[in-house]
Enzyme design. Structure first.
Site, PDB file in Angstrom:
ATOM      1  N   TRP A 107       7.924  63.212 -30.718  1.00  0.00           N
ATOM      2  CA  TRP A 107       7.882  63.511 -29.284  1.00  0.00           C
ATOM      3  C   TRP A 107       6.553  63.070 -28.644  1.00  0.00           C
ATOM      4  O   TRP A 107       6.330  63.260 -27.462  1.00  0.00           O
ATOM      5  CB  TRP A 107       8.093  65.005 -29.049  1.00  0.00           C
ATOM      6  N   ALA A 115      -2.482  72.374 -30.867  1.00  0.00           N
ATOM      7  CA  ALA A 115      -3.481  73.446 -30.901  1.00  0.00           C
ATOM      8  C   ALA A 115      -3.784  73.947 -29.495  1.00  0.00           C
ATOM      9  O   ALA A 115      -3.961  75.144 -29.272  1.00  0.00           O
ATOM     10  CB  ALA A 115      -4.755  72.942 -31.577  1.00  0.00           C
ATOM     11  N   ASP A 280     -17.319  79.586  -0.393  1.00  0.00           N
ATOM     12  CA  ASP A 280     -18.575  79.229  -1.044  1.00  0.00           C
ATOM     13  C   ASP A 280     -19.443  78.435  -0.073  1.00  0.00           C
ATOM     14  O   ASP A 280     -20.066  77.440  -0.443  1.00  0.00           O
ATOM     15  CB  ASP A 280     -18.297  78.411  -2.312  1.00  0.00           C
TER      16      ASP A 280
END
Length: 462
Positions: A107, A115, A280
């Site tokens: 795939w 992982a 911000d």
């Protein structure tokens, strides 16, 4: 017990992160009777032991000549299996014994991709240490038609001679013959869903914005890594650096700059159908262009204000998220807030331009929010004449304890325009008497130097 012939596929444990279909319970370890395990082909047994984390068994198989890079009919290797299960010690052993670090299964998934999918942090760090590369960006699309219109090929960005700009987040680059600013997504993006979500949100906002007082979005890299946002580059730098050099600004320049900021912020707040809150707003996020005007930049923390008209953070805002010297108390206190948080920040910036120093500059930054929460505001130390024509009153209204009492940026623009006209008119009247005096002096000198004026022949009448 009759032992059946084993097919060269490893169906146990967690499966490929890119497999189109995963059977229910595929993330759980399978159980196989010992006599069946013993009868399994050694190469498939290697994968089974990798799944179980059996270091000694793996060593024995490899010592007996088992191929460390064996792959089953799905293209899965023992490294794939160990990466899925989170066995960092097994992955390290396999790599030390010569296993490929980036093999792809049927795939297209690699051990690192697996992982990352299963959030096995130790394995991710280990694979990256051995040179594994991320398979694809988190925003990668399979269909070419789904590639965003703003997509930039990373090969077009030339970083030779690149330098850091503004907070170290942005770097310069050359793109299609022009210098641009490039914001790279951090290395933790693949394991941090919040980072990816913030990147998506910032892109969604930037695509909506077109205003002369807001930094222009040029494109982004989303189909490869590292992912990047590309904006126009303003070589004049940010307002913070400018104030460090210039110190306190003359009121006329301070109000001119304030108008630029207010116009950019008003555009964001009046965005339809949802207002854009910057969250911000502080001097290092305000850039100077070649014409001497200011542009609002860096929308990493910004968000669209939904229909509810207010927002609330899932967690308290920490000082590393934004400069606490400019953050409204309702945000720090984790209360509901709206567009008026930017108005609070604007008041502090305007005062800083006149005072020449940041708000509460003598206090540690992490203590400033407590001061705001205690209803204290930075003192006005500059001479009163610098706050004339309503400047001081505007600042006080903008940092009002109650957000609902603070003016909108449209109202701020109106008040600033009146103040600016007063200041400009006043400066013109200071210059005009001097010009008149100089003209009279010139006339006097001409009269005394012209002979005709001495014999009474001059036709000038006074």
């Amino acid at each position: 017990m009759e032992v059946k012939t084993t097919v060269a596929r490893f169906p146990l444990g967690r499966q490929s992160s890119l497999a189109p279909e995963r059977e229910k319970g595929s993330e759980e370890r399978g159980e196989v009777e010992e006599d069946v395990v013993e009868a399994i082909n050694p190469t498939v047994k290697l994968m089974y032991l990798a799944n179980e984390g059996d270091l000694q068994g793996i060593e024995e198989l490899l010592d007996d000549g088992t191929d460390v890079n064996f792959s089953d009919i799905d293209g899965r290797t023992a490294v794939h299996v160990a990466a899925c299960q989170g066995h960092a010690d097994v992955v390290e052993l396999l790599l030390r014994r010569g296993a490929d670090v980036d093999p792809k299964d049927r795939w297209g998934s690699t051990p690192l991709a697996d992982a990352i999918y299963y959030k096995n942090q130790d394995v991710i760090k280990l694979l990256e240490k051995h040179g594994a590369k991320p398979l694809m960006a988190p925003m990668h699309v399979q269909n070419a038609r789904e590639v965003p219109e703003y997509e930039i090929n990373s090969n077009e960005l030339d970083f030779s001679g690149s330098v850091d700009i503004t907070k170290g987040t942005f770097r310069t680059a050359i793109w299609r013959g022009i210098q641009v600013a490039v914001k790279k997504l951090g290395e933790d993006v693949f394991t941090n869903e919040d980072t990816v979500r913030a990147f998506r949100d910032e892109l969604a906002l930037l695509q909506k914005i077109r205003h002369p007082n807001v930094v222009q979005f040029l494109g982004a890299v989303t189909q490869s890594t590292p992912m990047m946002i590309v904006t126009e580059y303003l070589p004049k730098g940010d307002l913070r650096a400018f104030l460090k050099i210039k110190g306190a600004l003359k009121p006329t320049l301070a109000i001119k700059f304030a108008l630029d900021i207010a116009r950019g912020m008003n555009y964001l707040h009046e965005n339809k159908p949802e207002a854009i809150i910057h969250l911000d707003l502080e001097p290092s996020n305000i850039l100077r262009d070649d014409s001497g005007h200011l542009k609002v930049a860096d929308f990493g923390l910004s968000k669209l204000l939904k229909v509810a008209k207010t927002a609330k953070e899932d967690r308290p805002v920490m000082c590393q998220d934004a400069s606490c010297r400019y953050v409204a108390p309702e945000v720090i206190l984790n209360e509901e807030y709206d567009t008026k948080v930017d108005v609070f920040s604007f008041a502090l910036i305007l005062q800083e331009m006149i005072e020449g120093c940041p708000p509460f500059s003598t206090k540690p930054e992490n203590e400033v929010p407590k001061v705001y929460a205690a209803k204290q505001r930075p003192p006005f130390r500059a001479p009163q004449k610098l706050y004339s024509h309503g400047i001081k009153e505007l600042i006080e209204d903008c940092w009002n304890e109650k957000p609902s009492k603070r003016p909108t940026f449209r109202q701020i623009i109106d008040r600033l325009s009146v103040i600016y006209n007063h200041l400009v008119h006043k400066s013109r009247w200071k210059v005009r008497p001097l010009i008149c005096f100089q003209n009279l002096e010139a006339m006097f000198k001409k009269d005394h130097s012209d002979p005709s004026s001495r014999d009474g022949s001059s036709s000038r009448s006074i």
